[in-house]
Write an enzyme that holds these catalytic residues in place. Structure first.
Site: not given
Ligand code: THU
Length: 159
Positions: A62, A64, A73, A75, A112, A115
């Site tokens: 991920n 940000e 994310c 994925e 999530c 994704c």
């Molecule tokens: N995140 C992911 O990388 N994958 C997911 O399926 C859920 C959340 C990341 C997004 C964000 O950078 C952090 O986790 C907190 O939500």
């Protein structure tokens, strides 16, 4: 009136060593990928590793941003990069691992909703099931196809 029920079938393991070697390696790549996350805002580090039909493994983490919704994310980073690097090649399986403050989550972390939608479209394009491996340090769950994780998907044909 009709009532319908959807079933999600999960295969659970206590540790990665119980998985077939190919899946074990993919989990290791996802664990490794989580360490490259850029997550200064959430502190939540996620790694994803996708095994392609051509034998390549593409991983992502991920990423940000100070403008929060601009992040992506793990994925989607992995799946979109797989599409950019190897267009049209099917993704056979994807492993996902998440950690907080340097410790991997004990329970498996499921992708999530956004994704799941992206994984679903990739699975549909590939015309075969994509296996999803969710790593937790105390439990690993394997779902045999993304469609099981997204029972009522938005489809290409809906457009
Ligand atoms: N995140 C992911 O990388 N994958 C997911 O399926 C859920 C959340 C990341 C997004 C964000 O950078 C952090 O986790 C907190 O939500």
């Amino acid at each position: 009136m009709k009532q319908r029920a959807y079933t999600v079938r999960l295969f659970e393991y206590d540790q990665p060593e119980e998985l077939p070697e190919e899946q074990q390696k993919l989990v290791e790549r996802a664990i490794e990928a989580a360490k490259s996350a850029y997550a200064p805002y959430s502190g939540y580090h996620v790694g994803a590793a996708a095994l392609l039909d051509n034998g390549e493994t593409i991983s992502g983490s991920n990423q940000e941003n100070a403008a929060y919704p601009s992040g992506l994310c793990a994925e989607r980073v992995a799946i979109f990069y797989a599409g950019a690097r190897y267009p049209g090649i099917r993704v056979k399986s994807i492993a996902i691992a998440a950690m907080r403050e340097g410790t991997f989550q004990e329970e498996p972390v499921a992708p999530c909703g956004g994704c799941r939608q992206v994984l679903y479209e990739k699975e549909t394009q590939g015309k075969a099931p994509m296996e999803v491996i969710l790593y937790g340090s105390k439990k690993i769950q394997v779902i045999k196809q993304v469609a099981d994780l997204l029972p009522l998907p938005f489809k290409f044909e809906s457009l």
